[in-house]
Write a protein that holds these residues in place. Structure first.
Motif, short mmCIF file in Angstrom:
data_model
loop_
_atom_site.label_atom_id
_atom_site.label_comp_id
_atom_site.label_asym_id
_atom_site.label_seq_id
_atom_site.Cartn_x
_atom_site.Cartn_y
_atom_site.Cartn_z
N ALA A 101 0.72 -1.27 0.04
CA ALA A 101 0.30 0.21 0.26
C ALA A 101 0.73 1.27 0.30
O ALA A 101 1.94 0.92 1.03
CB ALA A 101 -0.89 0.09 1.53
N THR A 124 -11.37 -5.98 6.46
CA THR A 124 -10.70 -5.70 5.62
C THR A 124 -9.77 -4.46 4.73
O THR A 124 -10.80 -3.22 5.44
CB THR A 124 -11.94 -5.91 4.22
N GLU A 126 -8.33 -1.71 2.37
CA GLU A 126 -7.91 -1.03 1.50
C GLU A 126 -7.17 0.13 0.94
O GLU A 126 -7.05 0.82 1.77
CB GLU A 126 -9.73 -0.97 0.91
N SER A 127 -6.76 0.34 -0.24
CA SER A 127 -6.06 1.66 -0.25
C SER A 127 -6.01 1.71 -2.05
O SER A 127 -6.45 1.25 -3.25
CB SER A 127 -4.48 1.17 0.35
N GLU A 128 -5.62 2.85 -2.52
CA GLU A 128 -5.69 3.32 -3.76
C GLU A 128 -4.35 3.15 -3.92
O GLU A 128 -3.65 3.43 -3.70
CB GLU A 128 -6.00 4.61 -3.72
N THR A 129 -4.13 2.62 -5.50
CA THR A 129 -3.42 2.32 -6.32
C THR A 129 -2.89 3.21 -7.10
O THR A 129 -3.48 4.33 -7.24
CB THR A 129 -3.72 1.04 -7.12
N THR A 134 -9.28 1.76 -6.15
CA THR A 134 -9.24 1.29 -4.65
C THR A 134 -9.14 -0.13 -5.01
O THR A 134 -9.98 -0.67 -5.37
CB THR A 134 -10.31 1.51 -4.14
N THR A 135 -8.19 -1.33 -4.03
CA THR A 135 -7.76 -2.47 -4.02
C THR A 135 -7.44 -2.67 -2.94
O THR A 135 -7.54 -2.80 -1.64
CB THR A 135 -6.89 -2.96 -5.08
N GLU A 136 -7.91 -3.91 -2.30
CA GLU A 136 -7.77 -4.83 -0.86
C GLU A 136 -6.55 -5.24 -0.50
O GLU A 136 -5.54 -5.02 -1.98
CB GLU A 136 -7.96 -6.03 -0.53
N THR A 139 -6.32 -8.61 4.59
CA THR A 139 -7.54 -9.22 5.65
C THR A 139 -6.53 -8.83 7.06
O THR A 139 -6.21 -9.40 7.18
CB THR A 139 -8.47 -10.18 4.60
#
Length: 149
Positions: A101, A124, A126-129, A134-136, A139
């Motif tokens: 991340a 869960t 998530e973060s911005e690529t 936005t993706t996990e 977890t």
């Protein structure tokens, strides 16, 4: 999770506690996004002080672990009869890192079960690529000892 309601202003109350009574979470800049019965979303904004010395910089995994632990515990608090008086303690924390991340982290926690002495939550993160999706990124599962009055 449930039709049960939580009092208006709960998010603001939690944010006040984070900002004024919990130095570590305040230092992380943790923010309450949403809260409902058995669920919470929290964000830690990107800050260079949280990064590994990589190129490009990536967020240290301990920040995600702290977010998972805190989100799970706060989600469980919303299910307790006396959420401001009852306490809890983490007894097991499992973090699965999925990818690096390099932006703000947002955790979504949902209570799986609140028993008389132990509660469990799934979380869960998530973060911005770099390309704006936005993706996990992680977890987690957390179990907590509940000290209910």
């Amino acid at each position: 999770m449930s039709d049960q309601q939580i009092p208006d202003g709960t998010a603001e109350t939690i944010q006040h506690v984070i900002d004024n009574q919990h130095g570590y979470l305040a230092w992380l800049g943790m923010r309450v996004d949403t809260v409902s019965y058995g669920e919470i979303s929290l964000t830690i904004p990107f800050d260079d002080k949280f990064t590994n010395p990589t190129d490009p910089p990536t967020i240290h995994g301990g920040v995600a672990a702290s977010l998972i632990d805190t989100a799970g515990g706060l989600a469980l608090r919303t299910t307790l009869a006396n959420p401001l008086e009852d306490t809890l303690a983490t007894v097991n924390l499992n973090v699965n890192y999925l990818r690096r991340a390099s932006a703000a982290l947002t955790a979504h926690a949902e209570v799986v079960r609140t028993g008389s002495s132990v509660g469990w939550a799934d979380i869960t993160v998530e973060s911005e690529t770099p390309d704006g999706e936005t993706t996990e990124v992680a977890t987690g599962q957390a179990a907590f000892r509940l000290f209910q009055s």
